[in-house]
Design an enzyme around this catalytic site. Sequence first.
Site, mmCIF file in Angstrom:
data_model
loop_
_atom_site.group_PDB
_atom_site.id
_atom_site.type_symbol
_atom_site.label_atom_id
_atom_site.label_comp_id
_atom_site.label_asym_id
_atom_site.label_seq_id
_atom_site.Cartn_x
_atom_site.Cartn_y
_atom_site.Cartn_z
ATOM 1 N N ASN A 1 0.653 -1.527 0.368
ATOM 2 C CA ASN A 1 0.301 0.013 0.660
ATOM 3 C C ASN A 1 1.037 1.416 0.428
ATOM 4 O O ASN A 1 1.564 1.543 0.346
ATOM 5 C CB ASN A 1 -0.421 -0.408 1.372
ATOM 6 C CG ASN A 1 -2.036 -1.429 0.737
ATOM 7 O OD1 ASN A 1 -1.670 -2.165 -0.070
ATOM 8 N ND2 ASN A 1 -2.355 -1.426 2.223
ATOM 9 N N HIS B 1 6.158 -0.293 -2.726
ATOM 10 C CA HIS B 1 5.450 -0.080 -3.954
ATOM 11 C C HIS B 1 5.524 0.952 -3.917
ATOM 12 O O HIS B 1 5.211 2.484 -4.536
ATOM 13 C CB HIS B 1 3.754 -0.391 -4.137
ATOM 14 C CG HIS B 1 3.883 -1.538 -4.707
ATOM 15 N ND1 HIS B 1 2.815 -2.458 -4.955
ATOM 16 C CD2 HIS B 1 4.720 -2.847 -5.130
ATOM 17 C CE1 HIS B 1 3.129 -3.406 -5.309
ATOM 18 N NE2 HIS B 1 4.010 -3.615 -5.879
ATOM 19 N N CYS C 1 11.549 13.519 -8.004
ATOM 20 C CA CYS C 1 12.499 14.570 -8.968
ATOM 21 C C CYS C 1 12.693 14.008 -10.577
ATOM 22 O O CYS C 1 13.850 12.668 -9.901
ATOM 23 C CB CYS C 1 13.121 16.199 -8.425
ATOM 24 S SG CYS C 1 13.851 16.698 -10.059
ATOM 25 N N CYS D 1 15.796 22.173 -9.151
ATOM 26 C CA CYS D 1 16.778 22.149 -10.137
ATOM 27 C C CYS D 1 15.410 21.971 -11.143
ATOM 28 O O CYS D 1 15.950 22.651 -12.056
ATOM 29 C CB CYS D 1 16.763 20.835 -10.148
ATOM 30 S SG CYS D 1 15.954 18.898 -10.995
ATOM 31 N N SER E 1 -4.840 -10.134 -3.728
ATOM 32 C CA SER E 1 -5.580 -10.113 -4.334
ATOM 33 C C SER E 1 -4.002 -11.676 -5.163
ATOM 34 O O SER E 1 -4.425 -12.437 -5.943
ATOM 35 C CB SER E 1 -6.225 -9.908 -5.652
ATOM 36 O OG SER E 1 -5.387 -9.463 -6.252
ATOM 37 N N GLU F 1 -12.101 -12.623 0.595
ATOM 38 C CA GLU F 1 -12.303 -14.207 -0.369
ATOM 39 C C GLU F 1 -11.509 -14.442 -0.698
ATOM 40 O O GLU F 1 -10.763 -14.707 -0.487
ATOM 41 C CB GLU F 1 -13.169 -13.227 -2.065
ATOM 42 C CG GLU F 1 -12.892 -12.614 -2.252
ATOM 43 C CD GLU F 1 -12.959 -11.971 -3.422
ATOM 44 O OE1 GLU F 1 -12.806 -11.378 -4.455
ATOM 45 O OE2 GLU F 1 -14.397 -11.773 -3.403
HETATM 46 C C1 BJW Z 1 -10.060 -7.009 2.407
HETATM 47 C C2 BJW Z 1 -10.883 -6.330 1.966
HETATM 48 C C3 BJW Z 1 -11.245 -6.529 4.448
HETATM 49 C C4 BJW Z 1 -11.004 -6.113 0.434
HETATM 50 N N1 BJW Z 1 -10.285 -6.677 4.471
HETATM 51 N N2 BJW Z 1 -9.758 -8.366 2.556
HETATM 52 C C5 BJW Z 1 5.836 -12.116 -12.471
HETATM 53 C C6 BJW Z 1 4.856 -13.008 -13.754
HETATM 54 C C7 BJW Z 1 3.634 -11.812 -14.476
HETATM 55 C C8 BJW Z 1 4.123 -10.345 -14.692
HETATM 56 C C9 BJW Z 1 5.050 -9.815 -14.189
HETATM 57 C C10 BJW Z 1 5.918 -10.582 -13.916
HETATM 58 N N3 BJW Z 1 6.866 -9.794 -12.398
HETATM 59 C C11 BJW Z 1 6.470 -9.238 -12.487
HETATM 60 C C12 BJW Z 1 5.394 -8.541 -13.961
HETATM 61 C C13 BJW Z 1 4.716 -7.376 -13.985
HETATM 62 C C14 BJW Z 1 3.885 -6.807 -13.025
HETATM 63 C C15 BJW Z 1 2.883 -7.497 -12.924
HETATM 64 O O1 BJW Z 1 3.037 -8.200 -11.687
HETATM 65 N N4 BJW Z 1 2.061 -7.866 -13.055
HETATM 66 C C16 BJW Z 1 0.610 -9.072 -12.688
HETATM 67 C C17 BJW Z 1 -0.449 -7.486 -12.847
HETATM 68 C C18 BJW Z 1 0.471 -9.997 -14.002
HETATM 69 N N5 BJW Z 1 4.911 -6.418 -11.809
HETATM 70 C C19 BJW Z 1 5.788 -5.033 -12.043
HETATM 71 O O2 BJW Z 1 5.703 -4.837 -12.675
HETATM 72 C C20 BJW Z 1 5.759 -5.236 -10.484
HETATM 73 N N6 BJW Z 1 7.287 -4.823 -11.016
HETATM 74 C C21 BJW Z 1 8.474 -5.304 -11.111
HETATM 75 O O3 BJW Z 1 8.404 -6.190 -10.642
HETATM 76 O O4 BJW Z 1 9.619 -5.212 -11.758
HETATM 77 C C22 BJW Z 1 10.004 -6.159 -12.558
HETATM 78 C C23 BJW Z 1 9.532 -6.757 -13.389
HETATM 79 C C24 BJW Z 1 8.965 -5.845 -14.248
HETATM 80 C C25 BJW Z 1 8.187 -6.387 -15.746
HETATM 81 C C26 BJW Z 1 8.639 -7.280 -16.155
HETATM 82 C C27 BJW Z 1 9.066 -8.647 -15.096
HETATM 83 C C28 BJW Z 1 10.005 -8.528 -14.052
HETATM 84 C C29 BJW Z 1 5.988 -3.284 -10.364
HETATM 85 C C30 BJW Z 1 4.041 -3.762 -9.455
HETATM 86 C C31 BJW Z 1 3.466 -2.117 -9.351
HETATM 87 C C32 BJW Z 1 2.432 -2.510 -8.904
HETATM 88 N N7 BJW Z 1 1.707 -1.128 -8.964
HETATM 89 C C33 BJW Z 1 0.403 -0.535 -8.727
HETATM 90 C C34 BJW Z 1 -0.039 0.663 -8.244
HETATM 91 C C35 BJW Z 1 1.043 1.173 -6.951
HETATM 92 C C36 BJW Z 1 0.921 2.784 -6.803
HETATM 93 C C37 BJW Z 1 -0.653 3.215 -7.347
HETATM 94 O O5 BJW Z 1 -1.615 2.443 -6.028
HETATM 95 O O6 BJW Z 1 -1.070 3.562 -7.500
HETATM 96 O O7 BJW Z 1 0.352 -1.200 -6.936
HETATM 97 S S1 BJW Z 1 -0.673 -2.217 -9.114
HETATM 98 C C38 BJW Z 1 -1.269 -1.749 -7.776
HETATM 99 O O8 BJW Z 1 -1.784 -3.657 -7.414
HETATM 100 C C39 BJW Z 1 -0.550 -0.831 -5.889
HETATM 101 C C40 BJW Z 1 -1.076 -2.578 -5.193
HETATM 102 O O9 BJW Z 1 0.281 -2.437 -4.730
HETATM 103 C C41 BJW Z 1 -0.657 -3.872 -6.492
HETATM 104 C C42 BJW Z 1 -1.553 -4.710 -5.496
HETATM 105 O O10 BJW Z 1 -3.241 -5.216 -5.246
HETATM 106 P P1 BJW Z 1 -3.440 -4.944 -4.324
HETATM 107 O O11 BJW Z 1 -2.840 -4.513 -2.737
HETATM 108 O O12 BJW Z 1 -3.664 -7.189 -4.090
HETATM 109 O O13 BJW Z 1 -4.856 -4.915 -3.653
HETATM 110 P P2 BJW Z 1 -6.379 -6.087 -4.631
HETATM 111 O O14 BJW Z 1 -7.630 -4.577 -5.079
HETATM 112 O O15 BJW Z 1 -5.983 -6.480 -6.436
HETATM 113 O O16 BJW Z 1 -7.053 -7.060 -3.522
HETATM 114 C C43 BJW Z 1 -7.731 -6.607 -2.399
HETATM 115 C C44 BJW Z 1 -7.920 -7.779 -1.813
HETATM 116 O O17 BJW Z 1 -8.030 -7.098 -0.336
HETATM 117 C C45 BJW Z 1 -8.495 -8.443 -2.428
HETATM 118 O O18 BJW Z 1 -8.472 -9.978 -2.619
HETATM 119 C C46 BJW Z 1 -10.023 -8.067 -1.692
HETATM 120 O O19 BJW Z 1 -10.384 -9.714 -1.667
HETATM 121 C C47 BJW Z 1 -9.200 -7.809 -0.125
HETATM 122 N N8 BJW Z 1 -10.490 -6.833 0.385
HETATM 123 N N9 BJW Z 1 -11.484 -5.286 1.566
HETATM 124 C C48 BJW Z 1 -9.904 -8.355 4.190
HETATM 125 N N10 BJW Z 1 -11.931 -5.197 5.077
HETATM 126 ZN ZN ZN Z 2 14.997 18.168 -8.820
#
Ligand code: BJW
Ligand code: ZN
Length: 261
Positions: free
Chosen positions: A122, A139, A147, A169, A208, A234
Site C-alpha cells: 500500500n 510500492h 524529481c 532544479c 488479491s 474472499e
Molecule cells: C479485504 C477487505 C477487507 C477487500 N479485509 N480483505 C512475473 C510474472 C508476470 C508478470 C510479472 C512478473 N513480475 C513482474 C511482472 C509484471 C507486473 C505484474 O505483476 N503484473 C501482474 C498484474 C501480472 N509487476 C510489476 O511490473 C512490478 N515490477 C517488477 O516486478 O519489476 C521487474 C519486472 C518488470 C516487468 C516484467 C518483469 C519484471 C511492479 C508492480 C507495481 C504495482 N503497482 C501498483 C500501483 C502502485 C501505485 C498506485 O497505487 O497507484 O500497486 S498496481 C496495484 O496492485 C498496487 C497494489 O499495491 C498492487 C496489489 O494490489 P492488492 O493490494 O492486492 O489489491 P487488490 O485490489 O488487487 O486486492 C484487494 C484484496 O483485498 C482482495 O483480495 C479483496 O478480497 C481483499 N479485501 N476488503 C480483508 N476488509
Molecule cells: Zn530536482
Amino acid sequence: MAEGSSVSGGTGRIAVTASDDVMKVDLVRDRLSRAQRIVVLTGAGISAESGVPTFRGEGGLWRQHRALDLATPQAFARDPRLVWEFYNWRREVLGPLEPNPGHNALVKLEQRVPQFTLITQNIDGLHARAGSRNILELHGNIWHVRCLGCGKVAEDHSVLPPMPRCPGCGALLRPHVVWFGESLDPSILSTAFEAVQHAEIVMVIGTSGTVEPAASMGMVAKRKGACLVEINLEPTPFTTLYDTSILGKSGEILPMICESW
Ligand code: BJW
Ligand code: ZN
C-alpha cells in the site's frame, strides 16, 4: 467471518462455520504468541475499512480506470498531467482517512514480537500513521514525490499543482510510487525477501495476490518452512496452498488475533 452453522449446498462445498473461524483465530493467536520472527504482508484490503478504494474488486480503481493509462512510466511520459490528476485526486480521497482497527492491531503485534517486519504494497501511509515501525513500503508512498531531474525524494502532503516542479532544479516531479513494469527499490526488496525467508509465520492480509513480486513472497516463505496464514474477504489463488485461511474483514479478525494475549 461467516455466521451460523455449516451448510452443505448443492455444489457440494461446505460453508465455513463461525466455530471453525473461532478455532482458526485461536490457533493463529497461539502460533503468533510463541513465534520470534513474524512477517505480515498487506495489500489494499487492509485499508478498505478506512475507506481506501481497492484495485480489483467491486468499485476497485482498476475497474474504473485503465492501469495502463495511469500507472506505467509510459503513461506518465505520454500524459503527465493526466497521471498527476489521478494521483492528486487520490491524495484528496486519502487525506482525511484514518487507520482502522486492522492497522492498529498490527501495531500491538509488533510491540510483542522480537522480530517483526511489516511488508506493505500500500502507498497510503496508514500503517505508519497507526504507529507501525518496521515497515517496508514495496510500492512507494503517495505522499512522497521524486524529481525526474535530480532524483531527490521529498515528502509533501499537499494537493499539488497540475504539473509540479522540483524546487531545487526545476524539473518535473513524479509520484514516488512503483508503476507496472518498473523495478522495486532493490534494497527494500532484498530486505523483504530476507525477512520472509527467515520468518516462522507469515500473515498475508487483504491482497488479491495478482501482482509480482509481492505475490510470490508467501510461497517463498512456505518453501522455507514458515506457517502461512491468509486473511481476506474472499479466496485468492493462494488460499488452498497456505496453512490457514480466515475469510472475513481484517479490521474485525486482526483485533481478535492480536489484542487478547
Ligand atoms: C479485504 C477487505 C477487507 C477487500 N479485509 N480483505 C512475473 C510474472 C508476470 C508478470 C510479472 C512478473 N513480475 C513482474 C511482472 C509484471 C507486473 C505484474 O505483476 N503484473 C501482474 C498484474 C501480472 N509487476 C510489476 O511490473 C512490478 N515490477 C517488477 O516486478 O519489476 C521487474 C519486472 C518488470 C516487468 C516484467 C518483469 C519484471 C511492479 C508492480 C507495481 C504495482 N503497482 C501498483 C500501483 C502502485 C501505485 C498506485 O497505487 O497507484 O500497486 S498496481 C496495484 O496492485 C498496487 C497494489 O499495491 C498492487 C496489489 O494490489 P492488492 O493490494 O492486492 O489489491 P487488490 O485490489 O488487487 O486486492 C484487494 C484484496 O483485498 C482482495 O483480495 C479483496 O478480497 C481483499 N479485501 N476488503 C480483508 N476488509
Ligand atoms: Zn530536482
